[in-house]
Design a protein around this motif. Structure first.
Motif, mmCIF file in Angstrom:
data_model
loop_
_atom_site.group_PDB
_atom_site.id
_atom_site.type_symbol
_atom_site.label_atom_id
_atom_site.label_comp_id
_atom_site.label_asym_id
_atom_site.label_seq_id
_atom_site.Cartn_x
_atom_site.Cartn_y
_atom_site.Cartn_z
ATOM 1 N N HIS A 262 63.737 24.795 22.936
ATOM 2 C CA HIS A 262 64.971 25.312 23.826
ATOM 3 C C HIS A 262 65.631 24.040 24.416
ATOM 4 O O HIS A 262 65.104 23.059 24.846
ATOM 5 N N SER A 263 67.037 24.315 24.105
ATOM 6 C CA SER A 263 67.721 23.019 25.151
ATOM 7 C C SER A 263 67.912 23.313 26.130
ATOM 8 O O SER A 263 67.486 24.422 26.749
ATOM 9 N N ARG A 264 68.158 22.038 26.956
ATOM 10 C CA ARG A 264 68.410 22.114 28.384
ATOM 11 C C ARG A 264 69.900 21.577 28.737
ATOM 12 O O ARG A 264 70.338 20.493 28.225
ATOM 13 N N TYR A 265 70.557 22.168 29.448
ATOM 14 C CA TYR A 265 71.883 21.859 30.063
ATOM 15 C C TYR A 265 71.958 21.693 31.351
ATOM 16 O O TYR A 265 71.413 22.126 32.088
ATOM 17 N N SER A 266 72.861 20.716 31.927
ATOM 18 C CA SER A 266 73.200 20.310 33.116
ATOM 19 C C SER A 266 74.488 19.771 33.451
ATOM 20 O O SER A 266 74.911 19.171 32.439
ATOM 21 N N MET A 267 74.790 19.746 34.590
ATOM 22 C CA MET A 267 75.947 19.351 35.032
ATOM 23 C C MET A 267 75.854 18.466 36.181
ATOM 24 O O MET A 267 76.362 18.910 37.291
ATOM 25 N N PRO A 268 75.549 17.155 36.079
ATOM 26 C CA PRO A 268 75.715 16.468 37.568
ATOM 27 C C PRO A 268 77.075 15.812 37.812
ATOM 28 O O PRO A 268 77.997 15.379 36.801
ATOM 29 N N PHE A 269 77.306 15.777 39.141
ATOM 30 C CA PHE A 269 78.653 15.088 39.484
ATOM 31 C C PHE A 269 78.230 13.826 40.344
ATOM 32 O O PHE A 269 77.716 13.778 41.083
ATOM 33 N N PHE A 270 78.695 12.647 39.568
ATOM 34 C CA PHE A 270 78.306 11.307 40.206
ATOM 35 C C PHE A 270 79.759 10.868 41.049
ATOM 36 O O PHE A 270 80.483 10.463 40.626
ATOM 37 N N LEU A 271 79.580 11.106 42.330
ATOM 38 C CA LEU A 271 80.527 10.649 43.161
ATOM 39 C C LEU A 271 80.540 9.253 43.510
ATOM 40 O O LEU A 271 79.359 8.965 43.718
ATOM 41 N N HIS A 272 81.481 8.669 43.403
ATOM 42 C CA HIS A 272 81.596 6.951 43.581
ATOM 43 C C HIS A 272 82.413 6.693 44.630
ATOM 44 O O HIS A 272 83.464 7.419 44.916
ATOM 45 N N PHE A 273 82.278 5.548 45.156
ATOM 46 C CA PHE A 273 83.308 4.682 45.707
ATOM 47 C C PHE A 273 84.379 4.545 45.328
ATOM 48 O O PHE A 273 84.401 4.401 44.291
ATOM 49 N N ARG A 274 85.702 4.425 45.843
ATOM 50 C CA ARG A 274 86.970 3.781 45.223
ATOM 51 C C ARG A 274 86.328 2.673 44.525
ATOM 52 O O ARG A 274 85.728 1.549 45.125
ATOM 53 N N PRO A 275 87.032 2.019 43.489
ATOM 54 C CA PRO A 275 86.840 0.754 42.651
ATOM 55 C C PRO A 275 86.909 -0.366 43.566
ATOM 56 O O PRO A 275 85.909 -1.375 43.445
ATOM 57 N N ASP A 276 87.734 -0.447 44.455
ATOM 58 C CA ASP A 276 87.948 -1.846 45.155
ATOM 59 C C ASP A 276 87.361 -1.818 46.541
ATOM 60 O O ASP A 276 87.330 -2.635 47.428
ATOM 61 N N TYR A 277 86.456 -0.870 46.952
ATOM 62 C CA TYR A 277 85.583 -0.586 48.075
ATOM 63 C C TYR A 277 84.541 -1.797 48.087
ATOM 64 O O TYR A 277 83.637 -1.919 47.311
ATOM 65 N N LEU A 278 84.529 -2.572 49.144
ATOM 66 C CA LEU A 278 83.580 -3.678 49.370
ATOM 67 C C LEU A 278 82.329 -3.002 50.002
ATOM 68 O O LEU A 278 82.413 -2.575 51.366
ATOM 69 N N ILE A 279 81.210 -2.913 48.928
ATOM 70 C CA ILE A 279 79.917 -2.588 49.647
ATOM 71 C C ILE A 279 79.321 -3.565 50.388
ATOM 72 O O ILE A 279 78.847 -4.559 49.907
ATOM 73 N N GLU A 280 79.194 -3.600 51.718
ATOM 74 C CA GLU A 280 78.609 -4.337 52.572
ATOM 75 C C GLU A 280 77.851 -3.810 53.830
ATOM 76 O O GLU A 280 78.304 -2.709 54.227
ATOM 77 N N THR A 281 76.380 -4.140 53.789
ATOM 78 C CA THR A 281 75.614 -3.539 54.474
ATOM 79 C C THR A 281 75.996 -3.220 56.075
ATOM 80 O O THR A 281 76.458 -3.930 56.499
ATOM 81 N N LEU A 282 76.031 -1.837 56.056
ATOM 82 C CA LEU A 282 76.502 -1.412 57.595
ATOM 83 C C LEU A 282 75.706 -2.132 58.768
ATOM 84 O O LEU A 282 74.252 -2.211 58.734
ATOM 85 N N PRO A 283 76.376 -2.739 59.681
ATOM 86 C CA PRO A 283 75.543 -3.280 60.941
ATOM 87 C C PRO A 283 74.714 -2.510 61.415
ATOM 88 O O PRO A 283 73.576 -2.700 62.006
ATOM 89 N N GLN A 284 74.805 -1.191 61.444
ATOM 90 C CA GLN A 284 74.146 -0.062 62.029
ATOM 91 C C GLN A 284 72.757 0.073 61.630
ATOM 92 O O GLN A 284 71.639 0.492 62.071
ATOM 93 N N CYS A 285 72.614 -0.536 60.416
ATOM 94 C CA CYS A 285 71.276 -0.417 59.480
ATOM 95 C C CYS A 285 70.620 -1.814 59.411
ATOM 96 O O CYS A 285 69.773 -1.756 58.597
ATOM 97 N N ILE A 286 71.090 -2.647 60.124
ATOM 98 C CA ILE A 286 70.138 -3.753 60.250
ATOM 99 C C ILE A 286 69.671 -4.218 61.680
ATOM 100 O O ILE A 286 70.452 -4.166 62.820
ATOM 101 N N ASP A 287 68.359 -4.462 61.809
ATOM 102 C CA ASP A 287 67.726 -5.035 62.924
ATOM 103 C C ASP A 287 66.907 -5.763 62.905
ATOM 104 O O ASP A 287 66.489 -6.221 61.515
ATOM 105 N N ALA A 288 65.727 -6.342 63.728
ATOM 106 C CA ALA A 288 64.708 -7.204 63.677
ATOM 107 C C ALA A 288 63.685 -6.652 62.643
ATOM 108 O O ALA A 288 63.139 -7.321 61.945
ATOM 109 N N ASP A 289 63.756 -5.303 62.594
ATOM 110 C CA ASP A 289 62.464 -4.709 61.811
ATOM 111 C C ASP A 289 63.106 -4.392 60.299
ATOM 112 O O ASP A 289 62.383 -4.084 59.522
ATOM 113 N N HIS A 290 64.432 -4.428 60.140
ATOM 114 C CA HIS A 290 65.145 -4.249 58.835
ATOM 115 C C HIS A 290 66.160 -5.315 58.520
ATOM 116 O O HIS A 290 67.372 -5.070 58.709
#
Length: 314
Positions: A262-290
């Motif tokens: 049997h064949s398998r079919y699926s339809m994923p949607f890969f949602l992307h940032f806009r091409p010029d968006y700078l992926i820079e770690t969010l300050p809220q997600c950085i601390d001494a333990d991380h």
């Protein structure tokens, strides 16, 4: 061994209309634990999904030489048809057992991103193909933005934080056909991998096979009910959140002997940032333990091209 229902419980997107914070908390916890969530009541109509599934089957049933008319050599699979045996997971030298078709965002003439985001191409052989999938693309885009709003709330950002990051984003709707699997095949339908993008929304796949790798190193089946979305975090969002929201390894395994034909079919949607968006770690997600795991910012397009080269599509 846990049952599939122990892995992921379904969350209704309708809850976001009643209590945005409650929905964000449940969604964020699921993503934190698994990198995945199952979403019901997502607003994509059953009729549209059924029509799209029928058209996908109709296209992939066309003769090979007809489908290959829509393959663009050197195009990195960005638009149109990618033949069976082209894509492989990162660090794998065996191609996945699938063929697929890509639909991207329709940009107005003269848009700044035209040099990066190719124009769509459409098959002549399936009536209504263009209109159906542009409607489905828009529906996925809307559902994805609602999910991103909840993610922003979970991360204690402004609820509209992601609006500009994905405006005119380089998102892709992929129609996938996994043909019947030969008994002696050394390959699998989709080898273990992580997604490159921001979030992925997946619908379809009546045939089982999707599995995620949990934090204990166990493979667990992901089994949304008919009409539900499986949503997972991609590498771009993992990078932005310093791993707080993990991009989980997943795969599509080959079927048991009684389903190999049997064949398998699926339809994923890969949602992307806009091409010029700078992926820079969010300050809220950085601390001494991380500490910052990604100290060098990178644009979404540079990151995408780097990863496409790794999987043989560029």
């Amino acid at each position: 061994m846990p049952t599939p229902n122990d892995t992921l419980s379904s969350i209704s997107l309708a809850l976001a209309d009643e209590d945005k914070d409650a929905f964000a908390a449940r969604l964020g916890q699921s993503f934190s634990d698994w990198g995945f969530a199952v979403i019901s009541d997502h607003g994509i109509s059953d009729d549209l999904i059924e029509k799209a599934e029928q058209m996908s089957r109709a296209f992939f049933a066309l003769p090979e030489d007809v489908k290959r008319k829509y393959h663009i050599p050197g195009g990195g699979g960005a638009r149109g048809y990618t033949p069976f045996g082209t894509e492989a997971a990162k660090d794998s030298n065996i191609s996945d057992l699938k063929e697929f078709w890509h639909i991207g965002r329709q940009l107005p003439s003269g848009h700044d991103f035209e040099r990066i985001m190719s124009a769509n191409i459409w098959p002549d052989e399936v009536d209504g193909f263009r209109d159906c999938y542009l409607e489905l693309f828009a529906a996925f885009d809307t559902a994805g933005r609602r999910i991103l709003e909840a993610i922003a709330r979970f991360l204690e950002l402004e609820s509209g934080f992601f609006d500009d990051t994905v405006r005119d984003g380089n998102s892709i709707l992929r129609l996938i056909h996994y043909p019947p699997v030969p008994e002696d095949s050394p390959a699998v339908r989709a080898a273990a991998h992580e997604d490159i993008n921001t979030i992925t929304l997946l619908i379809g796949a009546e045939e089982a096979g999707l599995e995620l790798l949990d934090k204990q190193g166990n493979w667990r089946p992901v089994t949304p009910k008919p009409g539900e979305l499986a949503v997972n975090i991609g590498d771009m969002l993992q990078r932005l959140t310093n791993g707080r929201l993990p991009s989980t390894t997943h795969r599509v395994v080959n079927p048991p002997p009684q389903r190999r034909g049997h064949s398998r079919y699926s339809m994923p949607f890969f949602l992307h940032f806009r091409p010029d968006y700078l992926i820079e770690t969010l300050p809220q997600c950085i601390d001494a333990d991380h500490p910052n795991l990604y100290p060098n910012p990178i644009t979404a397009d540079d990151y995408l091209m780097e990863r496409l080269r790794e999987i043989g599509l560029a």
